[in-house]
Structures are given as structure tokens and as C-alpha cells.
Design a protein around this motif. Sequence first.
Motif, PDB file in Angstrom:
ATOM      1  N   ASP A 113     -31.485  50.054-101.569  1.00 28.58           N
ATOM      2  CA  ASP A 113     -30.364  49.594-101.111  1.00 28.58           C
ATOM      3  C   ASP A 113     -30.281  49.800 -99.440  1.00 28.58           C
ATOM      4  OD1 ASP A 113     -29.371  48.856-103.489  1.00 28.58           O
ATOM      5  OD2 ASP A 113     -28.308  50.901-103.800  1.00 28.58           O
ATOM      6  N   CYS A 114     -31.402  50.798 -99.061  1.00 32.22           N
ATOM      7  CA  CYS A 114     -31.269  51.016 -97.622  1.00 32.22           C
ATOM      8  C   CYS A 114     -32.225  50.103 -96.957  1.00 32.22           C
ATOM      9  CB  CYS A 114     -32.066  52.354 -97.366  1.00 32.22           C
ATOM     10  SG  CYS A 114     -33.589  52.612 -97.826  1.00 32.22           S
ATOM     11  N   TRP A 115     -32.632  49.052 -97.291  1.00 36.88           N
ATOM     12  CA  TRP A 115     -33.366  47.664 -96.824  1.00 36.88           C
ATOM     13  C   TRP A 115     -32.222  46.726 -96.614  1.00 36.88           C
ATOM     14  CZ3 TRP A 115     -38.474  48.459 -95.296  1.00 36.88           C
ATOM     15  CH2 TRP A 115     -39.222  49.403 -96.053  1.00 36.88           C
ATOM     16  N   ARG A 116     -32.787  46.134 -95.318  1.00 35.94           N
ATOM     17  CA  ARG A 116     -31.779  44.778 -94.886  1.00 35.94           C
ATOM     18  C   ARG A 116     -31.929  43.950 -96.148  1.00 35.94           C
ATOM     19  NH1 ARG A 116     -33.369  41.476 -89.704  1.00 35.94           N
ATOM     20  NH2 ARG A 116     -35.470  41.263 -90.892  1.00 35.94           N
ATOM     21  N   LYS A 117     -33.141  43.553 -96.738  1.00 32.76           N
ATOM     22  CA  LYS A 117     -33.372  42.638 -97.723  1.00 32.76           C
ATOM     23  C   LYS A 117     -34.296  43.024 -98.427  1.00 32.76           C
ATOM     24  CE  LYS A 117     -33.733  38.662 -95.115  1.00 32.76           C
ATOM     25  NZ  LYS A 117     -33.994  37.332 -95.062  1.00 32.76           N
ATOM     26  N   VAL A 118     -34.447  42.687 -99.984  1.00 31.94           N
ATOM     27  CA  VAL A 118     -35.581  43.164-100.812  1.00 31.94           C
ATOM     28  C   VAL A 118     -36.001  41.952-101.531  1.00 31.94           C
ATOM     29  CG1 VAL A 118     -36.330  44.548-102.463  1.00 31.94           C
ATOM     30  CG2 VAL A 118     -34.638  45.518-100.752  1.00 31.94           C
ATOM     31  N   SER A 119     -37.261  41.623-101.699  1.00 27.68           N
ATOM     32  CA  SER A 119     -37.803  40.757-102.553  1.00 27.68           C
ATOM     33  C   SER A 119     -39.264  41.114-103.294  1.00 27.68           C
ATOM     34  CB  SER A 119     -38.068  39.384-101.720  1.00 27.68           C
ATOM     35  OG  SER A 119     -38.896  39.408-100.833  1.00 27.68           O
ATOM     36  N   VAL A 120     -39.581  40.398-104.189  1.00 24.66           N
ATOM     37  CA  VAL A 120     -40.669  41.048-105.150  1.00 24.66           C
ATOM     38  C   VAL A 120     -41.927  39.935-105.089  1.00 24.66           C
ATOM     39  CG1 VAL A 120     -41.253  41.342-107.581  1.00 24.66           C
ATOM     40  CG2 VAL A 120     -38.817  41.834-106.720  1.00 24.66           C
ATOM     41  N   ALA A 121     -42.932  40.309-104.814  1.00 25.05           N
ATOM     42  CA  ALA A 121     -44.066  39.960-104.793  1.00 25.05           C
ATOM     43  C   ALA A 121     -44.736  38.970-106.167  1.00 25.05           C
ATOM     44  CB  ALA A 121     -45.279  40.609-104.112  1.00 25.05           C
ATOM     45  N   GLU A 122     -43.684  38.579-106.717  1.00 24.34           N
ATOM     46  CA  GLU A 122     -44.422  37.690-108.124  1.00 24.34           C
ATOM     47  C   GLU A 122     -44.775  36.582-107.982  1.00 24.34           C
ATOM     48  OE1 GLU A 122     -45.482  37.411-110.841  1.00 24.34           O
ATOM     49  OE2 GLU A 122     -44.395  39.211-111.637  1.00 24.34           O
ATOM     50  N   ASP A 123     -46.005  36.659-107.338  1.00 19.90           N
ATOM     51  CA  ASP A 123     -46.871  35.179-107.223  1.00 19.90           C
ATOM     52  C   ASP A 123     -46.796  34.297-108.392  1.00 19.90           C
ATOM     53  OD1 ASP A 123     -48.619  36.859-108.672  1.00 19.90           O
ATOM     54  OD2 ASP A 123     -49.650  37.180-106.774  1.00 19.90           O
ATOM     55  N   CYS A 124     -46.767  34.788-109.813  1.00 19.74           N
ATOM     56  CA  CYS A 124     -46.846  33.942-110.656  1.00 19.74           C
ATOM     57  C   CYS A 124     -45.705  32.974-110.724  1.00 19.74           C
ATOM     58  CB  CYS A 124     -46.952  34.769-112.138  1.00 19.74           C
ATOM     59  SG  CYS A 124     -48.445  35.675-112.470  1.00 19.74           S
ATOM     60  N   ALA A 125     -44.686  33.015-110.218  1.00 24.98           N
ATOM     61  CA  ALA A 125     -43.438  32.255-110.400  1.00 24.98           C
ATOM     62  C   ALA A 125     -43.809  31.033-109.309  1.00 24.98           C
ATOM     63  CB  ALA A 125     -42.226  33.039-109.963  1.00 24.98           C
ATOM     64  N   ARG A 126     -44.659  31.065-108.576  1.00 25.53           N
ATOM     65  CA  ARG A 126     -44.963  30.262-107.474  1.00 25.53           C
ATOM     66  C   ARG A 126     -46.013  29.536-107.656  1.00 25.53           C
ATOM     67  NH1 ARG A 126     -40.386  31.602-107.250  1.00 25.53           N
ATOM     68  NH2 ARG A 126     -39.151  31.881-105.265  1.00 25.53           N
ATOM     69  N   MET A 127     -46.846  29.520-108.878  1.00 26.74           N
ATOM     70  CA  MET A 127     -47.981  28.938-109.032  1.00 26.74           C
ATOM     71  C   MET A 127     -48.072  27.398-108.978  1.00 26.74           C
ATOM     72  SD  MET A 127     -50.019  31.389-111.789  1.00 26.74           S
ATOM     73  CE  MET A 127     -48.792  31.520-112.921  1.00 26.74           C
ATOM     74  N   PRO A 128     -49.037  26.841-108.405  1.00 24.18           N
ATOM     75  CA  PRO A 128     -48.887  25.116-108.512  1.00 24.18           C
ATOM     76  C   PRO A 128     -48.692  24.407-109.785  1.00 24.18           C
ATOM     77  CG  PRO A 128     -50.651  25.901-107.149  1.00 24.18           C
ATOM     78  CD  PRO A 128     -50.163  27.148-107.648  1.00 24.18           C
ATOM     79  N   TRP A 129     -49.110  24.912-110.873  1.00 18.29           N
ATOM     80  CA  TRP A 129     -49.075  24.388-112.316  1.00 18.29           C
ATOM     81  C   TRP A 129     -47.635  24.415-112.767  1.00 18.29           C
ATOM     82  CZ3 TRP A 129     -47.690  27.301-116.351  1.00 18.29           C
ATOM     83  CH2 TRP A 129     -48.213  28.650-116.402  1.00 18.29           C
ATOM     84  N   VAL A 130     -46.850  25.765-112.344  1.00 18.14           N
ATOM     85  CA  VAL A 130     -45.597  25.745-112.555  1.00 18.14           C
ATOM     86  C   VAL A 130     -44.698  24.484-112.040  1.00 18.14           C
ATOM     87  CG1 VAL A 130     -43.433  27.224-112.238  1.00 18.14           C
ATOM     88  CG2 VAL A 130     -45.582  28.323-113.092  1.00 18.14           C
TER      89      VAL A 130
END
Length: 342
Positions: A113-130
Motif C-alpha cells: 500500500d505504500c507504493w504509488r502504483k503496483v502491477s504484476v510481472a505476469e508475462d503469460c497474460a500478454r503472450m502473442p498466441w493469447v
Amino acid sequence: MTLELIIIGLGKRVTGCALPAIAAAGEEVRVRGIFARTERSEEIGGTTVKVRALESLTAADLASNPTVYLCVPKTEIPGVLRQLAALDPSAADLFIDTPVVRLKDFRHAGLLDCWRKVSVAEDCARMPWVELLLAAQGEPLGKLKEVVFEHSAYAYHGVATARALAEGSEVVSARRHKNPAGSVRLLDYMNGFSCEIVDPRDYSQGRILARYENNLVSDQPAAGESALAVEISLDGEGAITALRLGETEVILDDGERSLTLGDHPDATLIARQEAMKRVGFLRLLRELARGQAGYPLWDGLEDMVVDHSLERLGRYRSSYFTSPRHRTARWVYGLVSRIAGG
């Protein structure tokens, strides 16, 4: 806009995926510094890289709006998050690798919560075949209804990949059935999409089977199976230039193509999964550089909780007491974590 990146951790995930993707991003990403346990020099891709000791990171390093990519062993995440919280990272963004935190360490999730923004390095969600399977929706295939991952998805990454195909929908329920060869996970998403994951993962033997309203699609149609095939286009060096499904095409740009080199020309799409993940990581970096949200924190936490529940209990059902999207569930998980000494 250039993404100003501070990297914490220098394991295989960073050297094998993140750094190649950063190099492919060109001027879109600039690395301010790399931090690890000890100060040293590392030879990476023919270049000598200076690595600073994590204890030398200061509040000043975090005061000028950088994005911190945190990729350390799961057991070390709570301690590093505490160390970073003491430096007041309120002007910085956090890009944290999976599984964010283990369920046993959930009481430390409040440190995010102390960060300005948080995101996750989930590269599977951005694969080209998806992207390809989603783009192919419409005539003549119709809507994508279900995907089967046959030995082609792993743990919370499988939950995330299915979520991407469910267009970001929440997990409603899941169950796991064991069999002599492994197990089968069944996931249902709020928008009606469903997924079957056949374990164990083996990219060399795995495949995907997608069921649309009007037809089946696979990267490796089985004998006698009336499924349309995903086609891979390669250039003269063996890099992927495009993926095709009928008239639908996903073209990879020069940076993305460079991350797909090295696989055998006859390798299947799933056998190229590590390359696909490198491209996915590059796409996440570009999203962050453009001020976009990336892979959401709550999705990443839900992926972890669903996977943990299936492993330990064999089932999951979303509710105010189980989904980390809800304050009640976060309180419950935090309490259990404190009792367990996580």
C-alpha cells in the motif's frame, strides 16, 4: 515516455527473461540500477554489468518516480518489501514478480500500500498466441468459450493465462481432480469462460485446444480432430514474424521477433513458450512506459490464492471470505498468516 527502471534481483528469471526484454525495448526502458544481495560485477550477454548491494539503495533512489522491478526468491519477498517500505516509496511504482506473496506471508501484503502504483510481472497474460485466440473471435468462429491446456500451463501462471483469455474476468470457482498421471484443474470465470488444465506441465509435449462457438482451434490438432490450426511464420533466422489463425493475424515487431530466436524451426507453439513469455514481458514493459496499468495486483493475488487453494484443498469458490479482492478475505488471510508465523 521512457520507463525508468530499478531492478532488484539477478536470478535466472531476470537474466533469461527480463534483461533480454529490456534490451528489446530500446529507448522505451532505461535501467537506472541493478541491486542484489552483494555488490559485484556480472557478465551478461557479453556486457559487464555493475550490481549494487541492496543495502546501498536509498530513499533518494526512490524519490524521482522510478519503477522498481522486484524479482527475488519467494521466501525473501517479505523482508525486501519491509526494507523498501522503510525508504518511503510513495513516489515510486512497484512491478513485482509472481506470486506477489505466498499465502503464508499474506500479512505482509499491506506493505504494497505504500507504493504509488503496483502491477504484476505476469508475462503469460500478454503472450502473442493469447492475443491471437482473442482476436479470432467473431465470424466465422464465434465467441471463445473454453480452452484446454494439455501439459501446457503451470500453477498460478495457468490461472493468469486463462484469465487473459477470459478477458480479465474474475475466477468464480475452481476444482482439482487427481489421476494416476497427474491432475486436472477446472476453472470457471465470471463471464462464463472456462478452462481445463491437464497437469503436469511439459512444454515439449504440451498443446492448447480452444473451443469457440462454431469450431475448435489448436496449435497441434490431433488425428481425427476437426480443429483449425494456429500457424507460425518464421523469418530466415528462425524468429517468429507472425501467428495466424485463418484470416486473423498477429504480427510481431522487430523487438518482439528478436526475443523468439533460438528455438528449433520445427518447434511447436507451446514448445516456444519461454520465447512467448519474453515477448509478453516486453509488452508489459511497454504498457508501463505508456502509463497503462499492466497486469493488475488483485488479479495476481487472486491467481496465487486460487492456485494455493487447489493445491491444498482441491477446490476454490469466490466469496467475501476467500477472494483477496475483498477486505474481509484479506483480513482472514492476514490473520491466518500471523497465526502461522508467516
